[in-house]
Design an enzyme around this catalytic site. Structure first.
Site, PDB file in Angstrom:
ATOM      1  N   LYS A 208      34.016  45.292 -36.717  1.00 57.99           N
ATOM      2  CA  LYS A 208      33.540  45.696 -38.050  1.00 57.99           C
ATOM      3  C   LYS A 208      32.144  46.291 -37.975  1.00 57.99           C
ATOM      4  CE  LYS A 208      33.241  40.733 -38.706  1.00 57.99           C
ATOM      5  NZ  LYS A 208      34.022  39.621 -39.177  1.00 57.99           N
TER       6      LYS A 208
ATOM      7  N   LYS B  88      23.863  41.011 -29.784  1.00 60.84           N
ATOM      8  CA  LYS B  88      23.367  41.092 -31.170  1.00 60.84           C
ATOM      9  C   LYS B  88      21.845  41.140 -31.235  1.00 60.84           C
ATOM     10  CE  LYS B  88      27.060  39.374 -34.049  1.00 60.84           C
ATOM     11  NZ  LYS B  88      27.400  38.502 -35.183  1.00 60.84           N
TER      12      LYS B  88
ATOM     13  N   LYS C 109      35.711  46.933 -27.889  1.00 62.14           N
ATOM     14  CA  LYS C 109      36.468  46.107 -28.822  1.00 62.14           C
ATOM     15  C   LYS C 109      36.463  46.736 -30.222  1.00 62.14           C
ATOM     16  CE  LYS C 109      34.389  42.578 -30.592  1.00 62.14           C
ATOM     17  NZ  LYS C 109      33.737  41.321 -31.009  1.00 62.14           N
TER      18      LYS C 109
END
Ligand code: TYM
Length: 343
Positions: free
Chosen positions: A207, A121, A204
Site C-alpha cells: 500500500k 521504514k 512486494k
C-alpha cells in the site's frame, strides 16, 4: 501446530492488520482470505486492527478513525464473522500496550535494530524515527502473547517479526523459569504468501508503493482492476506447462500465483489450462477471475462503510471479549515478574 512446544496451551489463532491506508490484493490473499478460512476450525480466532502500530509513523487524526473502520469493513467483507471470531481494534484493549512495556524489558535493543521492517521504514535517517517504530516488534509480540496464541497466519514479510515473538516468549519463560507463553507457530501457507508488485516482480505489492498501478486495492472497481492487470509488466514468452518453467520469470510467476490463489487452484492446475498461451490470452482471463472474486468484497465493504455506528458497535463488543481473554494473562504475567497487585 507444534505439540512439543505448546502442550497445555489452548489452540488459539491471532493475527492483525495495520489500518494505515487502503488494503491491497496482497493483504487479501496473504492474510484476510486465510483469516476467514481458519474460522470454525478447532482453534479460537482473534483478529485485530492494529491502530497502535499504525501511529508509529504519522497518521492524520482526522482520517485515522475512518481507516480503522475501513479495515474492519474489509475483514468482514472478506468473510471474517464477528460472531465466530473476535474482531476488534488494538487501542481499545489496554493489555496490548501494558504487555508491550513488560516485553520492552525482555527484548534487547540489538534485536530491534536487526529488523528489516525497521530498516526499511526508518530509512537513512533512523535517529529521527519514532521510538515506537523501533519498539514495534515488542508490541507485536504483546498482541500475540496477550492471548497466548499458538498460531499466527501472516504473509511472508512478517516472518522475522514472528521469530522475534518466539525469542521474546522463550527468553521470558527461561528468565522467569516458567512455561507461561507458547512458542507461536507462524502459518505462512499457500501460493500467495508474497504477492508481488504488478510493475516490478522483485518488489512486494504494498500500500505504500508510490505507483497505484503497482497494486490492486480492495476498493478498486472492475474497470480499474482489468486495466491494472492489462498493464501489468510481463515477458514475451508463452506460459509453460508447469511451475518449473517459471523459475526466472518473476512477473509471470506472480500473475499465475495470483490466478491460482483467487480461483483456489494450484499454479500447476492453472498452467495446465494455459500452457502455450501468451499474456494476450492470460491477462483477460486473470482480470475476469480477479473481478469475480473481488467485486463482491468491494460491494460488501461499501455497505458496511455506510453504517459506521454498526462497525463501532462490533469493534466495541469485540474489544470487551478480547479484554476478557487478555486481562487474566496480563495479570499472571505481572505476578510472575513480581509486580504488586492489590486491587
Ligand atoms: P501489514 O498491515 O503490513 O499487513 C497485514 C497482513 O497482510 C500481509 N501482506 C501480504 N501478504 C502477501 N503478499 C503481500 N504483498 C502482502 N502485503 C501484506 C502481511 O504479511 C500481514 O499478514 N506487523 C504487521 C501487523 C501486526 C501483526 C500483529 C500481524 C501487528 N501485530 C500480530 C500478526 C500478529 C503488519 O504490519 O502487517
Amino acid at each position: 501446530m507444534s505439540e512439543t512446544t505448546n502442550k497445555g496451551f489452548t489452540p488459539r489463532i491471532f493475527s492483525g492488520i495495520q489500518p494505515s491506508g487502503g488494503l491491497t490484493l496482497g493483504n487479501y490473499l496473504g492474510a484476510l482470505k486465510r483469516f476467514a478460512a481458519l474460522q470454525g476450525d478447532q482453534a479460537e480466532t482473534i483478529y485485530c486492527i492494529v491502530d497502535l502500530h499504525a501511529i508509529t509513523v504519522w497518521q492524520e487524526p482526522a482520517i485515522l478513525k475512518a481507516r480503522i473502520r475501513e479495515a474492519a469493513a474489509a475483514f468482514m467483507a472478506s468473510g471474517v464473522d464477528p460472531a465466530q471470531s473476535i474482531l476488534f481494534n488494538q487501542s481499545q484493549v489496554s493489555a496490548h500496550a501494558e504487555l508491550a512495556w513488560l516485553f520492552n524489558t525482555v527484548a534487547r535493543v540489538g534485536w530491534m535494530y536487526r529488523m528489516t521492517q525497521f530498516k526499511d521504514k526508518a530509512g537513512k535517517n533512523s535517529e529521527n524515527a519514532s521510538l515506537g517504530l523501533l519498539a514495534y516488534p515488542a508490541l507485536m509480540a504483546a498482541d500475540i502473547l496477550a492471548y497466548q496464541a499458538t498460531a499466527v497466519p501472516v504473509g511472508e514479510d512478517q516472518k522475522q517479526h514472528l521469530e522475534l515473538t518466539r525469542d521474546i516468549a522463550a527468553k521470558f519463560n527461561h528468565d522467569y523459569g516458567v512455561n507461561h507463553f507458547p512458542i507461536t507457530e507462524p502459518l505462512i501457507e499457500g501460493v500467495a504468501t508474497r504477492v508481488m508488485s504488478l510493475r516490478d516482480g522483485s518488489k512486494k505489492m504494498s500500500k505504500s508503493d508510490p505507483s497505484d498501478a503497482s497494486r490492486i486495492n480492495l476498493t478498486d472497481d472492475a474497470d480499474t482492476i482489468a486495466q491494472k492487470i492489462r498493464k501489468a509488466r510481463t515477458d514475451a514468452d508463452p506460459l509453460p506447462g508447469s511451475t518449473d518453467g517459471l523459475k526466472d520469470r518473476p512477473e509471470a510467476r506472480n500473475l499465475v500465483n495470483i490466478y491460482a490463489a483467487l480461483s483456489d487452484q494450484t499454479p500447476d492446475q492453472v498452467l495446465a489450462r494455459f500452457e502455450g498461451q501468451g499474456f494476450g490470452a492470460f491477462k483477460p482471463a486473470l482480470a475476469e477471475v480477479a473481478v469475480e472474486a473481488l467485486s463482491p468484497i468491494t460491494k460488501r465493504m461499501s455497505e458496511y462503510m455506510n453504517d459506521p455506528a454498526e462497525i463501532d458497535r462490533i469493534l466495541g463488543d469485540g474489544s470487551m471479549r478480547a479484554a476478557a481473554v487478555a486481562t487474566p494473562i496480563l495479570e499472571q504475567t505481572k505476578d510472575i515478574m513480581g509486580l504488586l497487585r492489590s486491587r
